[in-house]
Design an enzyme around this catalytic site. Sequence first.
Site, PDB file in Angstrom:
ATOM      1  N   GLY A  30       0.797  -1.211   0.000  1.00  0.00           N
ATOM      2  CA  GLY A  30       0.000   0.000   0.000  1.00  0.00           C
ATOM      3  C   GLY A  30       0.833   1.267   0.000  1.00  0.00           C
ATOM      4  N   SER A  31       0.323   2.286   0.706  1.00  0.00           N
ATOM      5  CA  SER A  31       0.825   3.651   0.554  1.00  0.00           C
ATOM      6  C   SER A  31       2.289   3.855   0.921  1.00  0.00           C
ATOM      7  CB  SER A  31      -0.025   4.599   1.391  1.00  0.00           C
ATOM      8  OG  SER A  31      -1.364   4.503   0.991  1.00  0.00           O
ATOM      9  N   VAL A  32       2.898   2.914   1.643  1.00  0.00           N
ATOM     10  CA  VAL A  32       4.325   3.110   1.937  1.00  0.00           C
ATOM     11  C   VAL A  32       5.126   3.181   0.639  1.00  0.00           C
ATOM     12  CG1 VAL A  32       4.399   2.163   4.270  1.00  0.00           C
ATOM     13  CG2 VAL A  32       4.517   0.619   2.328  1.00  0.00           C
TER      14      VAL A  32
END
Lengths: 164, 566
Positions: B272-274
């Site tokens: 995800g957003s990492v």
Amino acid sequence: MIRPTSLILMVLTAAAGGALFQIAFEVSELDGDLSQLNRDIRKDREAIHVLRAEWSFLNQPERLEELTRRHLDLLPVSGGQLAGSGAVPVRAQDQEPVTDPLIADTGAAAKPAVLQDTTPKVKPAAPRRTARLSSQTTNRADLVRSFDDVLREAIDTPGSGGAR
Amino acid sequence: MRNRIAFESPKKQAIETARTRLLIGGTLMAAAFFVVGARLFELAVFSDNADLRRAASREIARPTTMARADIIDRNGVLLATSLTTPSLFADPRKIADPVDTARRIVDVLPDLSEEVVAARLASGKSFVWLRRNLTPRQQFEVNRLGIPGLDFEREERRVYPHGRLASHIVGFTNVDNVGLAGIEKSMDAAIAGSGTPLRLSIDIRVQQILRQELAGQIEKFKAIGGGAIVLDVETGEIVAMVSLPDFDPNAAGQAPDETRFNRNTLGVYELGSVFKIFNHAIALETGVASFSSRYDATKPIRIARFTISDFHPEKRWLTVPEIFQHSSNIGSAKIALDIGTQVQRSYLGHLGLLRRTSVELPEQAQPIYPAHWREINTMTISYGHGIAVSPLHLVSAVAAVVNGGILRPATLVERNAAQSAGVQVFSAVTSDQMRRLLRLVVETGTGRNADAKGYLVGGKTGTAEKQVNGAYKRNALISSFVGAFPVTAPRFIVYAMLDEPKGIAETFGYATGGWTAAPVVRGVVARMAPLFGIAPLDDAPPEIRRAINVNANAGPAVRSRSHATN
């Protein structure tokens, strides 16, 4: 009829033989001592080896934490409890330049923080940190197991224990 | 001739013969004495002490060598060792009263059956096993019985004093002392051959802190598991690595399979957003975007059958720092389009995200990424979907982003900075900009729960839905947080990931990375920093502000109202 020369030679031979046997016995005795010492050293080294493993086992951080909680009024140092020497105010009559280079350096360069200290320095008696400690997945019983139990567990895995 | 013989008496002839023989014997004796004398002379005069040395070196307490070397942590704490354990056997011919002897043995070894022991002792053989592998205390108790005819044979056993604390790292062996998992397997030859202890890069204290903090959050959010890593950004050394649930390597055979699964290296996840960390870093590095660039995030992107939308839409034009701060998928996808498929793919390759890591563990996974890298893949990969890597992949790559741009292979074996050659992936300028963005997320964005006061944590949250049978499951999340501290000159990356956390009332039902994983990082940073002598800093003074502020002309840094954006 024995000539004096022969007599002397016979005595010398007997003496030499006797001395040889004496030395041989001494050597074998020392040999025995040596191997006994070597056996003892090996035994001690093995004991040290076991003790080192036990020492490591007894120093499990979780166990130490539990013991600390139970017996000491100490908590881990938090960031708010740390400050550089530069953060300590100088007394009014000492306003002259600080001569200690160490203090002068840290005071000028780093400007260390004095943070809001929310953690009490001395632990209050009542609220123990049970919340964090009780929220672990490890069985509490692990801590009271003796090293002997661990060894027994290690060597009792199926296929390894029992008589052959 | 004949005449002479005739004149000599037989007696005289016999004396003659005797003399000759005596002469020969005497000569031989003299020669022998001469040799002995010469040797004595040589020893006394020309001796070079070689024989003395040989005599001195004879069997003087040789050190006991085990078949396998110890494994120790970076501070020398014993993690795995071999102990010789005694096995009890008997010589039944020397046993006078089998029944009484059996009763006394079973008294101290209650797990044995009295009948079986008595039958064995009465067998009349010269050798029977009674019990394999006793503990030292059991051996002592058997010895105290003082029964003649009992004796012990020594065998080696692998013992892990710290039990489950480093189980996935150290691994375990089988009963024949062959490594089956972890370091025990990957470095089997070195451990079995050398006799010198193998020093790992992990610190058992940090390992404990990490495990405790992670376990607390897993229990709180009823997650099915989790993983966490602490990595030294300057050397690539893994200081701590925890995967939960874990197992006790002292009884590895009885451990359920799922506990032996190392989520950090063997598990691959869409994180995800990492991944926006890499998207932004590539954009800044290649000059595609700067802090003042703006992107339209007013409405979701529709492409093919997909819709890319924001978790908490701002519905306006966003600057590059704001896209990072609010974790906007729309903005990230648009940046990725500007970067382009080829460039994105090659940078992710340089960051090591498309191949196995080089860490010394046999449990390793190959990342999963699209075979045909299309535009839609480029867009989803920008925010961490459509590519699955292991947490260790992510941590190594994030270290490269914050440490001045140098990627160093992660390792579990102690290494110093000089030994860790790296590859420059990003410039120092990009790295500096990324550190500011990471701090922005923790100060005002989705990562506020990671802010360990005084230690200037910078990081990024990530929340991804798990794919189950090709479809995304709404309520099965991988929630993570990756942080670096102190963000002005990072020393460690701290990463935490929870597998399927469930929202609770305290977090208003949210189970996102900012709520579940970020507090793990905060706790770990606050507790480990004093161990490494990292002094707390106040983030208010102007020189610190200058080091972490995002450029002022990047537009107003709007304070996010919600913790729970993606």
